[in-house]
Design a protein around this motif. Structure first.
Motif, PDB file in Angstrom:
ATOM      1  N   SER A   1     -20.261  39.838 -26.339  1.00  0.00           N
ATOM      2  CA  SER A   1     -20.542  38.685 -27.209  1.00  0.00           C
ATOM      3  C   SER A   1     -19.252  38.047 -27.706  1.00  0.00           C
ATOM      4  O   SER A   1     -19.212  36.860 -28.019  1.00  0.00           O
ATOM      5  N   GLY A   2     -18.180  38.829 -27.776  1.00  0.00           N
ATOM      6  CA  GLY A   2     -16.902  38.294 -28.258  1.00  0.00           C
ATOM      7  C   GLY A   2     -16.032  37.747 -27.148  1.00  0.00           C
ATOM      8  O   GLY A   2     -14.802  37.773 -27.249  1.00  0.00           O
ATOM      9  N   PHE A   3     -16.634  37.228 -26.092  1.00  0.00           N
ATOM     10  CA  PHE A   3     -15.890  36.730 -24.935  1.00  0.00           C
ATOM     11  C   PHE A   3     -15.056  35.509 -25.305  1.00  0.00           C
ATOM     12  O   PHE A   3     -15.557  34.554 -25.883  1.00  0.00           O
ATOM     13  N   GLN A   4     -13.763  35.566 -24.955  1.00  0.00           N
ATOM     14  CA  GLN A   4     -12.887  34.408 -25.151  1.00  0.00           C
ATOM     15  C   GLN A   4     -12.259  33.940 -23.849  1.00  0.00           C
ATOM     16  O   GLN A   4     -11.932  32.778 -23.691  1.00  0.00           O
ATOM     17  N   GLY A   5     -12.092  34.861 -22.913  1.00  0.00           N
ATOM     18  CA  GLY A   5     -11.519  34.520 -21.610  1.00  0.00           C
ATOM     19  C   GLY A   5     -11.538  35.750 -20.727  1.00  0.00           C
ATOM     20  O   GLY A   5     -11.501  36.887 -21.222  1.00  0.00           O
ATOM     21  N   VAL A   6     -11.580  35.556 -19.433  1.00  0.00           N
ATOM     22  CA  VAL A   6     -11.663  36.675 -18.493  1.00  0.00           C
ATOM     23  C   VAL A   6     -10.470  37.615 -18.640  1.00  0.00           C
ATOM     24  O   VAL A   6     -10.601  38.831 -18.619  1.00  0.00           O
ATOM     25  N   GLY A   7      -9.283  37.044 -18.827  1.00  0.00           N
ATOM     26  CA  GLY A   7      -8.064  37.845 -18.864  1.00  0.00           C
ATOM     27  C   GLY A   7      -8.027  38.887 -19.968  1.00  0.00           C
ATOM     28  O   GLY A   7      -7.321  39.899 -19.836  1.00  0.00           O
ATOM     29  N   GLN A   8      -8.782  38.684 -21.051  1.00  0.00           N
ATOM     30  CA  GLN A   8      -8.734  39.640 -22.159  1.00  0.00           C
ATOM     31  C   GLN A   8      -9.355  40.988 -21.778  1.00  0.00           C
ATOM     32  O   GLN A   8      -9.163  41.977 -22.472  1.00  0.00           O
ATOM     33  N   PHE A   9     -10.081  41.043 -20.665  1.00  0.00           N
ATOM     34  CA  PHE A   9     -10.737  42.276 -20.250  1.00  0.00           C
ATOM     35  C   PHE A   9      -9.983  42.994 -19.129  1.00  0.00           C
ATOM     36  O   PHE A   9     -10.500  43.927 -18.527  1.00  0.00           O
ATOM     37  N   TYR A  10      -8.765  42.541 -18.871  1.00  0.00           N
ATOM     38  CA  TYR A  10      -7.898  43.178 -17.879  1.00  0.00           C
ATOM     39  C   TYR A  10      -6.584  43.590 -18.526  1.00  0.00           C
ATOM     40  O   TYR A  10      -6.014  42.825 -19.308  1.00  0.00           O
ATOM     41  N   GLU A  11      -6.103  44.789 -18.194  1.00  0.00           N
ATOM     42  CA  GLU A  11      -4.760  45.169 -18.630  1.00  0.00           C
ATOM     43  C   GLU A  11      -3.714  44.380 -17.852  1.00  0.00           C
ATOM     44  O   GLU A  11      -2.687  43.984 -18.391  1.00  0.00           O
ATOM     45  N   ASN A  12      -3.973  44.174 -16.559  1.00  0.00           N
ATOM     46  CA  ASN A  12      -3.079  43.380 -15.713  1.00  0.00           C
ATOM     47  C   ASN A  12      -3.893  42.260 -15.089  1.00  0.00           C
ATOM     48  O   ASN A  12      -4.763  42.511 -14.252  1.00  0.00           O
ATOM     49  N   PHE A  13      -3.634  41.026 -15.517  1.00  0.00           N
ATOM     50  CA  PHE A  13      -4.365  39.874 -14.996  1.00  0.00           C
ATOM     51  C   PHE A  13      -3.375  38.855 -14.430  1.00  0.00           C
ATOM     52  O   PHE A  13      -3.522  37.652 -14.597  1.00  0.00           O
ATOM     53  N   ALA A  14      -2.347  39.386 -13.761  1.00  0.00           N
ATOM     54  CA  ALA A  14      -1.325  38.517 -13.172  1.00  0.00           C
ATOM     55  C   ALA A  14      -1.948  37.613 -12.116  1.00  0.00           C
ATOM     56  O   ALA A  14      -2.894  38.008 -11.425  1.00  0.00           O
ATOM     57  N   GLN A  15      -1.405  36.411 -12.004  1.00  0.00           N
ATOM     58  CA  GLN A  15      -1.937  35.462 -11.029  1.00  0.00           C
ATOM     59  C   GLN A  15      -1.771  36.003  -9.617  1.00  0.00           C
ATOM     60  O   GLN A  15      -0.764  36.649  -9.296  1.00  0.00           O
ATOM     61  N   VAL A  16      -2.748  35.761  -8.778  1.00  0.00           N
ATOM     62  CA  VAL A  16      -2.682  36.169  -7.374  1.00  0.00           C
ATOM     63  C   VAL A  16      -2.180  34.979  -6.563  1.00  0.00           C
ATOM     64  O   VAL A  16      -2.743  33.881  -6.652  1.00  0.00           O
ATOM     65  N   SER A  17      -1.136  35.182  -5.781  1.00  0.00           N
ATOM     66  CA  SER A  17      -0.601  34.085  -4.966  1.00  0.00           C
ATOM     67  C   SER A  17      -1.477  33.897  -3.726  1.00  0.00           C
ATOM     68  O   SER A  17      -2.253  34.776  -3.347  1.00  0.00           O
ATOM     69  N   ASP A  18      -1.344  32.735  -3.093  1.00  0.00           N
ATOM     70  CA  ASP A  18      -2.085  32.482  -1.852  1.00  0.00           C
ATOM     71  C   ASP A  18      -1.744  33.533  -0.799  1.00  0.00           C
ATOM     72  O   ASP A  18      -2.622  34.013  -0.087  1.00  0.00           O
ATOM     73  N   GLU A  19      -0.457  33.885  -0.730  1.00  0.00           N
ATOM     74  CA  GLU A  19      -0.020  34.858   0.283  1.00  0.00           C
ATOM     75  C   GLU A  19      -0.677  36.221   0.047  1.00  0.00           C
ATOM     76  O   GLU A  19      -1.189  36.840   0.985  1.00  0.00           O
TER      77      GLU A  19
END
Length: 214
Positions: free
Chosen positions: A186-204
């Motif tokens: 219920s306290g959702f603010q963004g997907v990244g808050q539920f990951y310890e590592n939410f670094a961007q994934v590159s196309d490669e």
């Protein structure tokens, strides 16, 4: 976060998602990841279910002067979802929306072609398809992807995500035959808050997940 679990990274989330799908005895034929963030999870799910991995691509349609604010999204075949409330709250008009729909559909096709290379688009006729992403917030791109798949001859469409707000997950139940979501805090603010590592994934990196089979 109301006791919601946190995932180490996307691969961990994918492994947990795969476990949940296996527990449902889902007889899947193919996993389709939404690039880029969905591919690490898609790889884990495809390997666990022993099915091929491919992609389904959509692009956001941003508001005039604020491209990050999605008023809709469009898939590579032109299938579109529009957030009517967001659309009416901006200066966008029909001409703007249609122009952006064509532009972003072309961008989605280009991205799909780049990721697939010389591989053909999969035939989904009579298939049970699992659509995988790293989480949903408003779910605009996911909705466009699901509309794209509704225009195929797929027999069953299952959406699998680790986390999303209850309202969005509830709405997505109408867009897919089944929705598997591990956490609906219920306290959702963004997907990244539920990951310890939410670094961007590159196309490669994303393309490597698509090419690698374990």
């Amino acid at each position: 976060m109301g006791g919601a679990r946190r995932f180490t990274d996307r691969t961990d989330a994918g492994a947990q998602l795969a476990t949940a799908l296996r527990e449902r005895d889902l007889d899947a034929d193919i996993a389709l990841a939404i690039p880029r963030g969905g591919l690490p999870l898609g790889r884990a799910v495809a390997d666990a279910l022993d099915v091929p991995l491919d992609i389904v691509v959509a692009k956001k349609i941003g508001a005039p002067g604020n491209p990050e604010y999605a008023i809709g999204a469009v898939a590579s075949d032109g299938s579109v979802w529009r957030n009517e409330t967001a659309f009416r709250g901006t200066s966008a008009n029909e001409d703007y929306f249609q122009e952006m729909r064509e532009t972003e559909a072309a961008n989605a096709r280009q991205k799909a072609d780049r990721y697939r290379g010389d591989r053909p688009e999969p035939d989904l006729t009579d298939k049970t398809v699992v659509v995988v992403d790293d989480g949903v917030a408003t779910g605009s791109t996911v909705r466009a992807c699901l509309k794209r798949l509704q225009n195929t001859d797929a027999e069953r469409i299952v959406l699998a995500v680790p986390v999303g707000p209850p309202s969005t997950i509830n709405e997505l139940q109408d867009e897919a035959d089944d929705v598997v979501c591990l956490e609906t805090p219920s306290g959702f603010q963004g997907v990244g808050q539920f990951y310890e590592n939410f670094a961007q994934v590159s196309d490669e990196e994303a393309m490597e997940y698509l090419e690698s089979e374990t």
